[in-house]
Design a protein around this motif. Structure first.
Motif, short mmCIF file in Angstrom:
data_model
loop_
_atom_site.label_atom_id
_atom_site.label_comp_id
_atom_site.label_asym_id
_atom_site.label_seq_id
_atom_site.Cartn_x
_atom_site.Cartn_y
_atom_site.Cartn_z
N PRO A 76 0.81 -1.23 0.00
CA PRO A 76 0.00 0.00 0.00
C PRO A 76 0.84 1.28 0.00
O PRO A 76 0.32 2.34 -0.36
CB PRO A 76 -0.82 -0.12 1.30
N ARG A 77 2.11 1.17 0.35
CA ARG A 77 2.99 2.34 0.33
C ARG A 77 3.57 2.59 -1.06
O ARG A 77 4.33 3.54 -1.26
CB ARG A 77 4.12 2.15 1.35
N PHE A 78 3.21 1.71 -1.99
CA PHE A 78 3.63 1.86 -3.39
C PHE A 78 2.39 1.79 -4.27
O PHE A 78 2.22 0.85 -5.06
CB PHE A 78 4.64 0.76 -3.75
N PRO A 79 1.50 2.78 -4.14
CA PRO A 79 0.22 2.72 -4.86
C PRO A 79 0.36 2.79 -6.37
O PRO A 79 -0.63 2.53 -7.09
CB PRO A 79 -0.54 3.95 -4.31
N GLN A 80 1.55 3.12 -6.85
CA GLN A 80 1.76 3.19 -8.29
C GLN A 80 1.82 1.81 -8.94
O GLN A 80 1.87 1.71 -10.17
CB GLN A 80 3.05 3.97 -8.62
N TYR A 81 1.78 0.75 -8.10
CA TYR A 81 1.86 -0.62 -8.64
C TYR A 81 0.63 -1.42 -8.24
O TYR A 81 0.74 -2.44 -7.52
CB TYR A 81 3.13 -1.32 -8.13
N PRO A 82 -0.56 -1.05 -8.69
CA PRO A 82 -1.76 -1.80 -8.29
C PRO A 82 -1.74 -3.24 -8.78
O PRO A 82 -2.33 -4.12 -8.13
CB PRO A 82 -2.90 -1.01 -8.93
N ASP A 83 -1.05 -3.49 -9.88
CA ASP A 83 -1.00 -4.86 -10.38
C ASP A 83 -0.22 -5.76 -9.43
O ASP A 83 -0.59 -6.93 -9.21
CB ASP A 83 -0.35 -4.89 -11.77
N LEU A 84 0.84 -5.24 -8.82
CA LEU A 84 1.61 -6.04 -7.86
C LEU A 84 0.84 -6.21 -6.56
O LEU A 84 0.87 -7.29 -5.95
CB LEU A 84 2.96 -5.37 -7.60
N ALA A 85 0.16 -5.17 -6.12
CA ALA A 85 -0.62 -5.25 -4.89
C ALA A 85 -1.76 -6.26 -5.02
O ALA A 85 -2.22 -6.82 -4.02
CB ALA A 85 -1.17 -3.88 -4.52
N ALA A 86 -2.22 -6.50 -6.26
CA ALA A 86 -3.32 -7.44 -6.48
C ALA A 86 -2.88 -8.89 -6.37
O ALA A 86 -3.71 -9.79 -6.28
CB ALA A 86 -3.95 -7.19 -7.85
N ASP A 87 -1.58 -9.12 -6.35
CA ASP A 87 -1.04 -10.48 -6.19
C ASP A 87 -1.10 -10.84 -4.71
O ASP A 87 -0.41 -10.23 -3.90
CB ASP A 87 0.40 -10.52 -6.70
N PRO A 88 -1.91 -11.84 -4.33
CA PRO A 88 -2.05 -12.16 -2.90
C PRO A 88 -0.74 -12.58 -2.25
O PRO A 88 -0.56 -12.39 -1.04
CB PRO A 88 -3.08 -13.28 -2.87
N ARG A 89 0.17 -13.14 -3.04
CA ARG A 89 1.46 -13.53 -2.47
C ARG A 89 2.28 -12.31 -2.09
O ARG A 89 2.97 -12.29 -1.06
CB ARG A 89 2.24 -14.39 -3.46
N ARG A 90 2.21 -11.26 -2.88
CA ARG A 90 2.95 -10.03 -2.58
C ARG A 90 2.22 -9.17 -1.55
O ARG A 90 2.86 -8.39 -0.82
CB ARG A 90 3.18 -9.23 -3.86
N ALA A 91 0.91 -9.31 -1.48
CA ALA A 91 0.13 -8.53 -0.52
C ALA A 91 0.52 -8.87 0.92
O ALA A 91 0.27 -8.07 1.84
CB ALA A 91 -1.36 -8.76 -0.74
N ARG A 92 1.16 -10.02 1.12
CA ARG A 92 1.57 -10.42 2.48
C ARG A 92 2.85 -9.72 2.93
O ARG A 92 3.22 -9.80 4.11
CB ARG A 92 1.79 -11.93 2.54
N GLU B 57 9.36 -17.96 -2.23
CA GLU B 57 8.96 -18.58 -0.97
C GLU B 57 8.13 -17.56 -0.18
O GLU B 57 8.16 -16.36 -0.48
CB GLU B 57 10.18 -19.02 -0.15
N PRO B 58 7.39 -18.01 0.84
CA PRO B 58 6.62 -17.06 1.64
C PRO B 58 7.53 -16.07 2.34
O PRO B 58 8.63 -16.42 2.77
CB PRO B 58 5.90 -17.98 2.65
N PRO B 59 7.08 -14.83 2.47
CA PRO B 59 7.92 -13.84 3.15
C PRO B 59 8.16 -14.22 4.61
O PRO B 59 7.31 -14.84 5.25
CB PRO B 59 7.11 -12.55 3.03
N GLY B 60 9.33 -13.85 5.11
CA GLY B 60 9.68 -14.16 6.48
C GLY B 60 10.29 -15.53 6.68
O GLY B 60 10.69 -15.88 7.79
N THR B 61 10.39 -16.30 5.61
CA THR B 61 10.89 -17.67 5.72
C THR B 61 12.39 -17.71 5.93
O THR B 61 12.89 -18.47 6.78
CB THR B 61 10.54 -18.48 4.44
N ARG B 62 13.11 -16.90 5.17
CA ARG B 62 14.57 -17.05 5.15
C ARG B 62 15.21 -15.70 4.83
O ARG B 62 14.69 -14.91 4.06
CB ARG B 62 14.96 -18.08 4.08
N TRP B 63 16.38 -15.47 5.44
CA TRP B 63 17.18 -14.29 5.14
C TRP B 63 17.88 -14.49 3.79
O TRP B 63 18.53 -15.51 3.57
CB TRP B 63 18.22 -14.09 6.23
N THR B 64 17.71 -13.53 2.90
CA THR B 64 18.41 -13.53 1.62
C THR B 64 18.95 -12.13 1.39
O THR B 64 18.18 -11.16 1.32
CB THR B 64 17.47 -13.91 0.45
#
Length: 324
Positions: A88-104, A152-159
């Motif tokens: 939500p802090r990057f409203p210029q990318y609504p297509d990315l925000a619509a991806d439930p995996r990235r919404a997390r 992978e799901p966010p928070g899983t591993r440090w990269t």
């Protein structure tokens, strides 16, 4: 300590060392400068004779400075809390925000470099195949980061991910209405007495939150002293104490075993707790709270696979044996 340093230099155990400054209890214990080939964000500078006034890339120690600034901006009410959603802090990318995996994705996932997105920085930093370099060359650095494939799901591993820091830099700049260097100047550098610095920017003119800062070693040490003093300087609070505690709480393990907080490494050396900012080439900012000790190191072993040897040898063979 000087004798141990000279011996280690003669023995070749400190290859590529450009400078080291050590303080304990606010008192200077050691200051040394050498000479060697150097670069400014990849641009060759030739052989440089280093001294107290010579600016030096601190490379990814910049990330740790950005984390300090994030805490200041959070206290000012200008950036989202770690638990808040990122897209939500990057409203210029609504297509990315619509991806439930990235919404997390949350701000904390950026702070801990656990976005779960494909990111490779294990390649030389003069290669466009390195993800940070590709980000700097991209027409839109933030889209480049946020649209990386989900692995992978966010928070899983440090990269390791300079892109995560770029996102934090944007949140600071967007929330404060200032560039990252402007905010740093007002909130950290001027109060700390840091008057000489450079903050390198990409082709888009945006200062690199991940690796762009150039400081003299004494001023790098001042930042370590600020952390050691729990965010206060000359009786003035610059960084909230609760942010420092949060920032330095271990959250994930790095691939070599150190713990990671919010853009700071947490480890032990010779039985002592260590807080560190680390940068390519052997740039280091070490804080050892139990010893009231801070160490700033600059070096020129950029992209070398064993670049960690020189700063570690300084700690283990030169500095700590004199401290006890």
């Amino acid at each position: 300590m000087r004798d141990r340093l000279d011996e280690a230099l003669r023995a070749g155990r400190l290859d590529g060392l450009h400078g080291v400054v050590v303080a304990r209890g606010g008192q200077l214990l050691l200051e040394h400068y050498g000479s060697g080939e150097d670069f400014s964000w990849g641009d060759p500078l030739g052989v440089v004779e280093f001294g107290p006034e010579t600016l030096h890339d601190i490379r990814s120690v910049t990330k740790s400075v950005t984390a300090l600034l994030y805490g200041v901006a959070l206290d000012d009410g200008l950036v989202p809390a770690p638990e808040e959603a990122l897209l939500p802090r990057f409203p210029q990318y609504p297509d990315l925000a619509a991806d439930p995996r990235r919404a997390r994705l949350t701000v904390a996932h950026a702070l801990t470099m656990s976005l779960g997105l494909e990111w490779r920085e294990d390649l030389p930093y003069d290669s466009p195949a390195n993800a940070e370099i590709a980000m700097e060359l991209a027409p839109d650095r933030y889209r480049y980061v946020l649209e990386r494939p989900v692995v992978e799901p966010p928070g899983t591993r440090w990269t390791y991910c300079g892109g995560a820091t770029a996102l934090l830099g944007h949140l600071i700049a967007d929330g404060t209405g200032q560039t990252l260097p402007e905010y740093a100047q007002a909130k950290l550098f001027e109060p700390l007495g840091i008057s000489r610095y450079e903050w390198m920017a990409g082709p888009d003119g945006v200062a690199s939150a991940a690796s762009g800062l150039r400081l003299v070693p004494r001023d790098l040490l001042r930042i370590g002293e600020l952390v050691l003093r729990e965010g206060t300087w000359d009786g003035r609070r610059l960084v909230p104490a609760d942010w420092l505690r949060t920032m330095l709480q271990p959250r994930l393990r790095t691939e070599w075993g150190a713990r990671y907080g919010y853009h700071w490494y947490l480890d032990t050396v010779a039985g002592h707790d260590l807080v560190a900012g680390m940068g390519n080439g052997g740039q280091r900012l070490y804080v050892l709270p139990g010893l009231d000790l801070t160490v700033a190191v600059t070096a020129g072993n950029y992209d070398h696979p064993e670049q960690w040897r020189t700063p570690l040898a300084l700690l283990e063979q030169v500095i700590l044996p004199e401290i006890g």
